[in-house]
Design a protein around this motif. Structure first.
Motif, PDB file in Angstrom:
ATOM      1  N   ASP A 198      15.722  -1.531  -4.859  1.00 15.74           N
ATOM      2  CA  ASP A 198      15.834  -2.054  -3.481  1.00 15.74           C
ATOM      3  C   ASP A 198      15.196  -3.624  -3.481  1.00 15.74           C
ATOM      4  N   ILE A 199      14.309  -3.979  -4.500  1.00 12.11           N
ATOM      5  CA  ILE A 199      13.644  -5.182  -4.510  1.00 12.11           C
ATOM      6  C   ILE A 199      14.427  -6.117  -5.427  1.00 12.11           C
ATOM      7  N   LEU A 200      15.506  -5.659  -6.153  1.00 15.33           N
ATOM      8  CA  LEU A 200      16.422  -6.334  -6.870  1.00 15.33           C
ATOM      9  C   LEU A 200      17.856  -6.242  -6.547  1.00 15.33           C
ATOM     10  N   PRO A 201      18.335  -6.530  -5.429  1.00 10.67           N
ATOM     11  CA  PRO A 201      19.817  -6.199  -5.044  1.00 10.67           C
ATOM     12  C   PRO A 201      20.708  -7.257  -5.898  1.00 10.67           C
ATOM     13  N   MET A 202      21.894  -6.992  -6.163  1.00 10.21           N
ATOM     14  CA  MET A 202      22.896  -7.561  -6.952  1.00 10.21           C
ATOM     15  C   MET A 202      22.259  -8.079  -8.258  1.00 10.21           C
ATOM     16  N   ALA A 203      21.791  -7.093  -9.178  1.00 11.76           N
ATOM     17  CA  ALA A 203      20.896  -7.290 -10.288  1.00 11.76           C
ATOM     18  C   ALA A 203      21.846  -7.753 -11.222  1.00 11.76           C
ATOM     19  N   PHE A 204      21.204  -8.787 -12.311  1.00 11.65           N
ATOM     20  CA  PHE A 204      21.930  -8.952 -13.672  1.00 11.65           C
ATOM     21  C   PHE A 204      21.118  -8.418 -14.604  1.00 11.65           C
ATOM     22  N   GLY A 205      21.838  -7.510 -15.369  1.00 11.04           N
ATOM     23  CA  GLY A 205      20.992  -6.666 -16.754  1.00 11.04           C
ATOM     24  C   GLY A 205      21.825  -6.916 -17.849  1.00 11.04           C
ATOM     25  N   PRO A 206      21.374  -6.090 -18.855  1.00 11.67           N
ATOM     26  CA  PRO A 206      21.964  -6.110 -20.075  1.00 11.67           C
ATOM     27  C   PRO A 206      23.395  -5.627 -20.112  1.00 11.67           C
ATOM     28  N   SER A 207      23.795  -4.634 -19.249  1.00  9.28           N
ATOM     29  CA  SER A 207      25.227  -4.197 -18.974  1.00  9.28           C
ATOM     30  C   SER A 207      26.196  -5.299 -18.813  1.00  9.28           C
TER      31      SER A 207
END
Length: 305
Positions: free
Chosen positions: A170-179
């Motif tokens: 909820d504190i990192l919407p539209m997250a960019f991650g390893p996947s």
């Protein structure tokens, strides 16, 4: 091994004065023990939880919140004078401490954030997953990106002083991650690096072992640092991030361990870097520069194959 806490009994008491007397007395016993390394075992956590009305998730949340001032007291912030403490609970039931570290005279890029500190501390104690993270101030964007590298990051309960509990997602919407880069590995939970160094030096071998456990699925540049003082030895593994900039260098990792064990950076007698030969990312130049600035120490570099 060096003793984690440099706090006197009086200083410690002031950090935990808000706790009930039985809880305060038991926590003091744990923290001032000679083998305390910024980590509370599951049995110690269970003992502390027994002082709360209900031994459930809400009690664990409250315990983590109650421990924030203790973690905050280990902050080293000569530039900002902004002291941040972080407390994390692992899936194992153990609790870890961390705090921000700044290096006067060095670029701000070398700053260690409290969230990075507590995650690194948990990782060096072989924790593979965090379930709770309590922080004295809201995590900055840099830290949110760093946390997002963890296995199960979206489900971590985030506890910020005087704010309601929330989930990390909820504190990192539209997250960019390893996947997003096709990577299935995660920080604190990735396979060993198949690298080796030809050396009979035990300290070099220990540093190699740390490099084998480092995390660099994006650049494929495993590395680690070993620091030795008269009080103990400390190792830091490279912790890479899919967004690159929040990556934590092996020296920062080693300095976290050294600081949380109550040792002094000016006491560094030997520093060893092990990194993979021909890596796209080299730690050698920045590591040597920071070591010279903060400790006047030289750096040995050993290239792994």
């Amino acid at each position: 091994m060096a003793h984690f806490s440099k706090l006197s009994s009086e200083q410690l008491t002031s950090c935990i004065a808000h706790l009930s007397t039985p809880l305060r007395e038991q926590l003091t016993q744990f923290v001032l023990a000679a083998d305390f390394e910024a980590c509370l075992s599951k049995s110690q956590v269970d003992a502390l939880l027994s002082h709360y009305p209900d031994n459930d998730t809400s009690a664990k949340h409250q315990l983590c919140r109650d421990l924030i001032p203790l973690a905050q007291s280990y902050s080293k912030a000569p530039i900002s004078s902004f002291y941040v403490g972080a407390v994390a609970m692992g899936e194992s039931g153990r609790i870890y401490f961390g705090a921000n570290m700044e290096f006067k005279g060095m670029t701000l890029a070398q700053t260690v954030h409290a969230e990075q500190s507590v995650i690194t501390n948990a990782w060096r104690h072989n924790e593979t997953k965090l379930v709770m993270l309590a922080v004295s101030a809201p995590p900055c964007g840099h830290c949110r990106q760093f946390i997002n590298e963890l296995n199960g990051a979206s489900d971590i309960d985030v506890l910020i002083t005087e704010q309601p509990t929330t989930r990390f997602a909820d504190i990192l919407p539209m997250a960019f991650g390893p996947s997003d880069l096709g990577i299935s590995d995660r920080l604190m939970n990735s396979p060993l690096n198949a690298i080796s160094v030809e050396s009979d030096d035990q300290f070099v071998k220990q540093t190699l072992q740390a490099a084998q456990q480092s995390y660099s699925p994006f650049s494929h540049s495993p590395s680690a640092i070993g620091l030795k003082t008269s009080q103990g030895t400390y190792f830091g593994r490279y912790a890479e991030n899919c967004a690159y900039n929040p990556s934590l260098s092996p020296l920062q990792g080693a300095l976290i361990a050294l600081h949380l064990c109550g040792d002094d950076v000016t006491a560094i007698e030997r520093a060893v870097l092990v990194e993979h030969q021909g890596s796209r990312v080299s730690q050698q130049k920045t590591t040597a520069q920071l070591l010279n600035l903060i400790a006047g120490a030289s750096l040995e570099t050993h290239l792994a194959k």
